[in-house]
Structure formats: structure tokens, C-alpha cells
Design an enzyme around this catalytic site. Sequence first.
Site, PDB file in Angstrom:
ATOM      1  N   GLU A  33     -17.886 -11.687  18.651  1.00 38.04           N
ATOM      2  CA  GLU A  33     -16.525 -12.237  18.701  1.00 38.04           C
ATOM      3  C   GLU A  33     -16.536 -13.433  19.659  1.00 38.04           C
ATOM      4  OE1 GLU A  33     -13.477  -9.879  20.526  1.00 38.04           O
ATOM      5  OE2 GLU A  33     -14.900  -8.513  21.466  1.00 38.04           O
TER       6      GLU A  33
ATOM      7  N   GLU B 205     -15.895 -22.345  21.484  1.00 39.15           N
ATOM      8  CA  GLU B 205     -16.515 -21.543  22.537  1.00 39.15           C
ATOM      9  C   GLU B 205     -18.007 -21.365  22.257  1.00 39.15           C
ATOM     10  OE1 GLU B 205     -14.332 -17.973  23.450  1.00 39.15           O
ATOM     11  OE2 GLU B 205     -12.435 -19.058  23.672  1.00 39.15           O
TER      12      GLU B 205
END
Length: 595
Positions: free
Chosen positions: A394, A403
Site C-alpha cells: 500500500e 510516494e
Amino acid sequence: MSIKDVRFGFNFLADTNVLTCMQSIKEWELTFACLPVSSLRLKSTSLLDSTCTVMNPKFCQQWCHCIVAKIPLPINIDSSVETIRLENQKSFIQDISWATFLNVYSIMFELPLQGDFINLVRLLDNQIDAYQSSAVLIQFWALVPVVNLRTHPWKKWTKFISSIRNINQMKLVLKIGTELPSSEELDRWLGEPVTALIIDKSAFSINKKGHPVLSKSHQEFIKKMFNIGCQIIISASSHIQKHVNYLSYLYRNTTSLTPYSSDFISGFEDYLQTPLQPLKQNLQSYVYETFEQDPIKYYQYERAISKALIDKFDDKELIVFVVGAGRGPLVNSTLRAAKDADIKVKVWAVEKNENALPSLLYKNKENWDNCVTIINKDMRLWKPSEKCDILVSELLGSFGDNELSPECLDGAQNYLKTDGISIPSSYTSFLSPVQSRKLHSEISSIRKNRDNCNFQKPYIVQLNNVYTIAKAKPLFTFHHPRKNLEENNSNKDGFLTFNISQDCILHGFAGYFETILYKDVKLSIVPETFSEGMFSWFPAYFPLIKPTLLRKGEELQINFWRCSTKFKVWYEWCVAKPYQSVIHNINGEMYFMSL
């Protein structure tokens, strides 16, 4: 939504003494009122009656913050005749000075829709500057009607507000009568700093039961304004209790403009946040805890893992690596999915943040029967003794790849079996052009803005006071696992085009993502395909240094780049059509993501 969140006021059309004003506010259960500044002047007769004078201590101590002072705008304040201009200018400044002395809630004036307002802009900026160093916070409300037969109100407002230096002290009040423009034109006001609506009593009709009601178009617009925190003012010459009750009913039945839960986003509307960089900085416990409460995200992950386990099952124990395990929510999802499917799994939890290890070790002992192997390593550097059937992560940010999920998963792919499954299997970033004078103002007010650096970095923000110029379109897509790891997966470039349906101001771009976890199991924060009930991600926002005026019928083209070196990844962006803007964040000088 709570009715306590909205403020209702009354617009006094004629001079009214302060005592009567206070009594009306109390009787009609209001929180403020708009009074002509002439009502606040000291008069010889009022001096004889201490209950009526504005210098009454009760007014000064308790009610000044409930009064919006309406000052008349001299029609000749921009006169070409010097003596006339100076005389009108003097009167205007005196009214501001007196209202400020009384420390009223705000000062409201009607924006002139005919002629120029060069001198008006100068006077307003000078007055705001004069009080910047004092303890008095001066705030102006510019009153603009949504309909005017002689000119276009939005264009006049745009010209005016674009000329003001002290934009944070200038708010907009929209006046609504019986007629409204198209819903598309009304939606454009969502991108403006609208602080209040003045609804004329004539806009209401009386239903069969004798109660005031509004048309559906009025209701829809007012509900949208409720969403951006608008105060409501009723303009009339008589009692308005029933009107307030009706509007309170509308407010209680207003649904959010955003797909997010109103309880979760409360307080975060239009609040600019710096994107997380999990590779550079370890996440704090409260960040993990917040994300772990998402009811949709992990439900969908569990569905995806279950489908993958069933597809891979062949009477052998399956190996699952959960990389970037955090405090273990995806480990929970994996173990539940395996139990429900009655499939044996061997689970490894890989997490580089040593501060998260105690949580993982505790859960392994208390909840997982010590069946999980916990590894404190960067997933890109770890060298496992065996390869996995399913790789679960995730690592997605608000813009999908922001990210550094591509870089992390490309590094981790080496320990995925040739026929292994990655969850997620792909993700796509989306961009949408938006108008938001509030966000532009907020970024302008951030200190240390050398070389406009604050406009050359992305933000995470729950978009609220925003007009969406066009629907979001897909930009970059990443797939996992990749067939050829030798090819560069970090650098991408692309462009998107949008048709402009009406005149508007482009302030920046909203960023979203959509991911396919596995097969038909998806997650999305794109408005049109949003995963209802999810709150793990707010949209990204890429601002422009200079707002761009777009006209109806024009084509907007935006160019976007994802660039990298061995040590960092960054975005660059610009407008290419109808006007060429500067390229923002060249070489990642203002913002980058550390590898």
C-alpha cells in the site's frame, strides 16, 4: 452537517438603532446583522438615550462582533474631476475609519459594476495596509449580484479582485434575487472566496401551507454554498423567522459536494498539507492509526488478496510478502482472506520503519499466533531466502506514484516469482484543471516564497472552495510486475487537453489516482469513480505561479513530466495552450521526492 456550523444574518434596509438591531437578532435566533453605517453614527438625539447609542457598553462589549457595517460607495470615487474625486474619497475613508473604530465584524460595500474602480482598489489596499500593524483586523465584503442585465458580474468581480494586493482581507458576498443564471455559471462562483449570500425576500414564494419556499435552482445553489461555509443573510423589511427556519431545514438536508465523509474531512477543507515521503521520513503512529480506520480500503484489499489466493492455489502453501507493512493492516487482510478461503499461507511482513516494529511484534504474538515473519528492512535492499507468490503493498499516494511506489515495487519485484501476482497490479494518475482563488491566496500567504517556490510544489488538500473547470483525465499508468526491469520506469512525460465551456480562471490542477488491485477489484479517488466511504487519500494539487484567464471555446493544454536521478524523483508542469506558462519546478529545484 450540523446547523451550528452556519451563521444566519439579517440585512436591515433602512437606518435602525442598535437596540432594535440586537432585539431582532435575539428574536429571530440570528448570529449577526448588516446595518448601514449611518445607523452607527453618533447622533445628538441618541446621546440622550444611552440604550440606543452605539457607545453603549453593552454594544461595544457584546455586539460589535455581530455587526456588518454597510458603507455607501460614492459613485464619483473614480471621477476624473479631482475636487469631486477627493470629496468622495474623504467620505469613503471616514466611513471605514468609524466602522473600524467600532471594531465591527466586517465592512461591506457594493462593488460598482459600471465604469472603472482604479481609485477604489488603491483606497482599499491603503486602508488595509494602514491597519496591518494594529490589533484591529479589518475585513471587507464586496457585494456582487449574481444577475445584472447591463454587465457580467463575474467578469467585473474578477477584474476587481485580480487588482487587489491584500486579497486575504477581501471576501465576496453574492446577492440573490428571483432570477438566477445557468447552473454552470453559478458553479463558477464555487471557486471564489464567497463568505455570504444575501437572499432577497422576493426570491421566496409562499406554498399552500403558507410557508416561504425557494425554487429548486435556488435550493441547489444555496446548498452548494453551504458546502463552502457560506453565511446566509436575508434581506427584507419585515419578520423573517419562517424564512430562517426554512433555510435551516435546507442546511440540515444538505449533502456534501465531495464524496468524503463529512465527519472525517471536517477541519481539513482547503487546508494545504505537504505530501508524505515515507522513504525519506518514517511515518508517525497517528498517521498509521488514521489510515487504518478506513473501512473501504482494507475491505477491497482483502477481496483482491482472496481472489489472488484462489487463483494461485494448487494444494501448496502460498507465500505472501507484505512490503511496507506499517503496523500490519494488510497482514490482517491477508490472514483473513486465507482463513475464509481455507488456503494455507506463509506471510512475511517487511517494514523499514523500526518504530513500527513493536506494533508488528505485538500483533504477531497476540493476534497472529506468531505465524508471520517480520523483517526490518527497506524492501529494495532485502534479500529473502525464497520468492513469493503474491506481493502486497500500500505505497500509493494521492497522485498514485507520488510516494514512489514504482521505484519501491520495481526493487521488490526481484523476489516475486515469475508467475507471481502484485497487488496492486496497476495505478493511473489523473489531472483536472480547477479554479480556486482561495487556494491561490493561501499559497501566496506562505512565508519564504523565494522565486515563487511555494507555487512550484504539489500539495495534498481536501478541495472544497473550488470550481472544477473540466473533468479529470488519465495521465500516467504504472503496471506491476513489469516484463522488463531494464527499462526506465521513473521518467514519463505527457500532455492533456481540455475544452473550456465558459470563461474562468485557471489556478492549478487537481491530482487523483485510480488503481486496479487485482482483476475487477479497484480503488479510486477520481470524483466520477470514487470508492464511496473511503478517506485514506485527499486529492493532490499542483498550483500555477500566475493564474490564467481562460475563455469559452478555447482549448487548454497542460504538459506534465515525471523526472528522476539516482537520488530523487520530481514533477515538472506547465500550461502550453492557449498561453505558454513558465515550466514549474525545473530540475526539481523547489520540490522532489527522495529515493
